[in-house]
Design an enzyme around this catalytic site. Structure first.
Site, mmCIF file in Angstrom:
data_model
loop_
_atom_site.group_PDB
_atom_site.id
_atom_site.type_symbol
_atom_site.label_atom_id
_atom_site.label_comp_id
_atom_site.label_asym_id
_atom_site.label_seq_id
_atom_site.Cartn_x
_atom_site.Cartn_y
_atom_site.Cartn_z
ATOM 1 N N ASP A 22 0.772 -1.254 0.000
ATOM 2 C CA ASP A 22 0.000 0.000 0.000
ATOM 3 C C ASP A 22 0.800 1.300 0.000
ATOM 4 O OD1 ASP A 22 -1.643 -2.060 0.808
ATOM 5 O OD2 ASP A 22 -2.093 -1.197 2.763
ATOM 6 N N GLU A 207 -10.500 -2.543 4.030
ATOM 7 C CA GLU A 207 -9.219 -1.968 4.435
ATOM 8 C C GLU A 207 -9.070 -0.572 3.816
ATOM 9 O OE1 GLU A 207 -6.410 -5.864 4.949
ATOM 10 O OE2 GLU A 207 -6.635 -5.198 2.892
HETATM 11 C C1 FRU Z 1 -3.928 -3.496 2.769
HETATM 12 C C2 FRU Z 1 -3.289 -3.936 4.065
HETATM 13 C C3 FRU Z 1 -3.648 -2.981 5.162
HETATM 14 C C4 FRU Z 1 -2.511 -3.120 6.130
HETATM 15 C C5 FRU Z 1 -1.349 -3.373 5.215
HETATM 16 C C6 FRU Z 1 -0.332 -4.332 5.769
HETATM 17 O O1 FRU Z 1 -3.296 -3.975 1.627
HETATM 18 O O2 FRU Z 1 -3.665 -5.257 4.372
HETATM 19 O O3 FRU Z 1 -4.907 -3.226 5.734
HETATM 20 O O4 FRU Z 1 -2.342 -1.967 6.908
HETATM 21 O O5 FRU Z 1 -1.867 -3.890 4.013
HETATM 22 O O6 FRU Z 1 0.810 -4.394 4.976
#
Ligand code: FRU
Length: 501
Positions: A22, A207
């Site tokens: 992300d 998310e």
């Molecule tokens: C989304 C996610 C988020 C988390 C991060 C962990 O892709 O799963 O929810 O903060 O990636 O790397």
């Protein structure tokens, strides 16, 4: 693993090496775009989650810096936001040198004060324009009671009408978006919950929520609020993808104008992108409200760890300007490439094939139209053809290529990457991505951005987007126009090679 420079994108951000997912805390400040991201500093697989860091002045050329927020023995650092705090509401800077504030998710480890795996929101701040970060003394600043293993991804913004900060987070497995408010970024109080809502399946996560205002059809008097979030799995293209709700925000709760009916299928949601590789999209903070820009992770949790690039794994989408437009009677979130990209294309020599007529069959564009990185701006009129479109990253014989086609009978725009190059690295690397897109007249406009290992297709003013990774052989650098069972006129076809960037 053998290095794969042929798949290192030219227009899209990648770290030099190792794993990235992300985007985190993207913000614009004093003329510089800052981008943090989920990063493993030591390996090409997910783990040791930290915030990697890069800056740019044009969103196209990036300079990678040292890791900004490293994981340590007590915690991993998950996704979050960075905001400038110009009035020093946090008291963490001074009036003359106000702080930048990062809110992120801590995932506590074994030897920490909390149970392993507990997630809560933490704060760090910078007094030197983002170069270095100090953890705030109170850690975490926001917990869920009872503790949760899925409380994460704070998206924070200044809510001017109320004069306070608002944070959107998720309890990912509920799945629910939780809103909080704060006067100082360090003390948070609960506002409201949104969700579960619409199409929900067991195991589905929400998310990376973000909540932001946009004028409808460019009219500031008609402001709407958009709640954007990631869904994993059960995305429209399989695996993970980003959706949005349009509605209002009264300072306490988000009220959607429309909800997909419960129990419907993913197609009932409004998708930011119908392709497989656009997840965790979040807006840049610090931009003027009338030019909001979003950036996402160009991959999919279904196969991200098998993606065959080396020595890096993970890349970002092209930054896109967001607008909200009424299309077919409903407000839709539309993406267009951010203005620096548009300026780059405009400054390059262009090849035009306006008026090209293709009768049933394939038409290989001449040799001078070649490149691994191309901008293609086109509109076609399907006179009596059943299907028509283009093949990009094609070999001259047409055996290899990524196929973009409109089907007049089914009213569908389809991307087929089954013959795009390397596809067998994961059984979950989906082949076809389809958007329902009725056309009465047979006139279809497409903007296609081809990079060394991706395509981004925009249509209908950017309300239809398909973003897909591809792994073509370097020699597949041609474009084919095709028309099936009838004639298609490519009324407007402008191709701009961008190989040297
Ligand atoms: C989304 C996610 C988020 C988390 C991060 C962990 O892709 O799963 O929810 O903060 O990636 O790397």
């Amino acid at each position: 693993q053998v290095a794969t420079p042929q798949w290192r994108p030219l227009l899209h951000y990648t770290p030099q090496r190792n794993w990235m997912n992300d985007p985190n805390g993207p913000f614009f400040y004093k003329g510089v775009y800052h981008l943090f991201y989920q990063y493993n500093p030591v390996a090409s697989e997910w783990g040791n989650m930290s915030w990697g860091y890069a800056t740019s002045t044009d969103l196209l050329h990036w300079h990678e810096h040292d890791v900004a927020l490293p994981s340590n023995e007590t915690k991993d650092i998950f996704s979050g936001t960075v905001v400038a705090d110009p009035h020093n509401t946090s008291g963490l800077g001074t009036a003359n040198n106000p702080p930048l504030v990062a809110l992120y998710t801590s995932v506590f480890k074994k030897n920490a004060s909390r149970e392993p795996g507990v997630q809560a929101q933490s704060l760090a701040y910078s007094l030197d324009n983002g170069q270095t970060w100090k953890p705030y003394k109170k850690d975490p600043v926001l917990t869920l009671s009872p503790d949760s293993l899925h409380f994460r991804d704070p998206g924070v913004f200044w809510y001017a009408p109320g004069g306070y900060w608002v944070m959107a987070t998720v309890v990912a497995n509920a799945p629910v978006v939780k809103l909080y408010k704060s006067a100082n970024l360090t003390d948070w109080t609960f506002l409201s919950d949104f969700g579960p809502a619409g199409f929900i399946r067991p195991g589905m996560l929400w998310e990376m929520p973000s909540l932001f205002p946009l004028p409808l059809d460019g009219n500031p008097a008609q402001q709407k609020w958009v709640l954007m979030l990631g869904i994993n799995p059960w995305s429209i293209a399989g695996g993970s993808g980003s959706i949005y709700f349009v509605g209002s925000f009264d300072g306490t709760a988000f009220h959607p104008d429309r909800l997909p009916p419960d129990g419907s299928d993913p197609a009932a949601y409004d998708w930011l992108d119908h392709g497989a590789d656009h997840y965790a999209a979040i807006p840049f903070a610090g931009l003027p409200e009338n030019t909001p820009v979003t950036i996402g992770w160009m991959s999919n949790w279904d196969y991200a760890s098998q993606v065959p690039t080396s020595p890096w794994k993970g890349q970002m989408t092209l930054p896109m300007t967001m607008t909200l437009r009424t299309i077919d009677g409903t407000p839709q979130l539309c993406l267009t490439p951010e203005s620096h990209y548009t300026a780059l294309v405009a400054a390059r020599p262009t090849l035009s094939f306006d008026g090209l007529q293709v009768f049933s069959g394939d038409h290989l564009l001449p040799d001078r139209v070649h490149g691994q990185v191309l901008d293609i701006d086109m509109s076609m009129h399907m006179q009596n053809a059943d299907r028509a479109g283009i093949v990009v990253r094609a070999t001259p014989d047409g055996h290899t290529g990524t196929n973009i086609a409109y089907d007049m009978k089914k009213h569908m725009l389809t991307v087929d990457r089954s013959r795009s190059g390397l596809t067998d690295f994961s059984p979950k690397f989906s082949h076809e991505h389809i958007v329902n897109m009725p056309s009465q007249t047979g006139d279809i406009s497409l903007h296609v951005i081809v990079d060394r290992n991706s395509i981004e297709i925009l249509s209908r003013n950017g309300s239809v987007v398909i973003t897909d990774l591809i792994f073509p052989p370097a020699r597949a650098d041609r474009v084919i126009a095709f028309s099936e069972n009838g004639m298609t006129e490519f009324r407007h076809m402008k191709i701009t090679p961008l190989d040297s960037n």
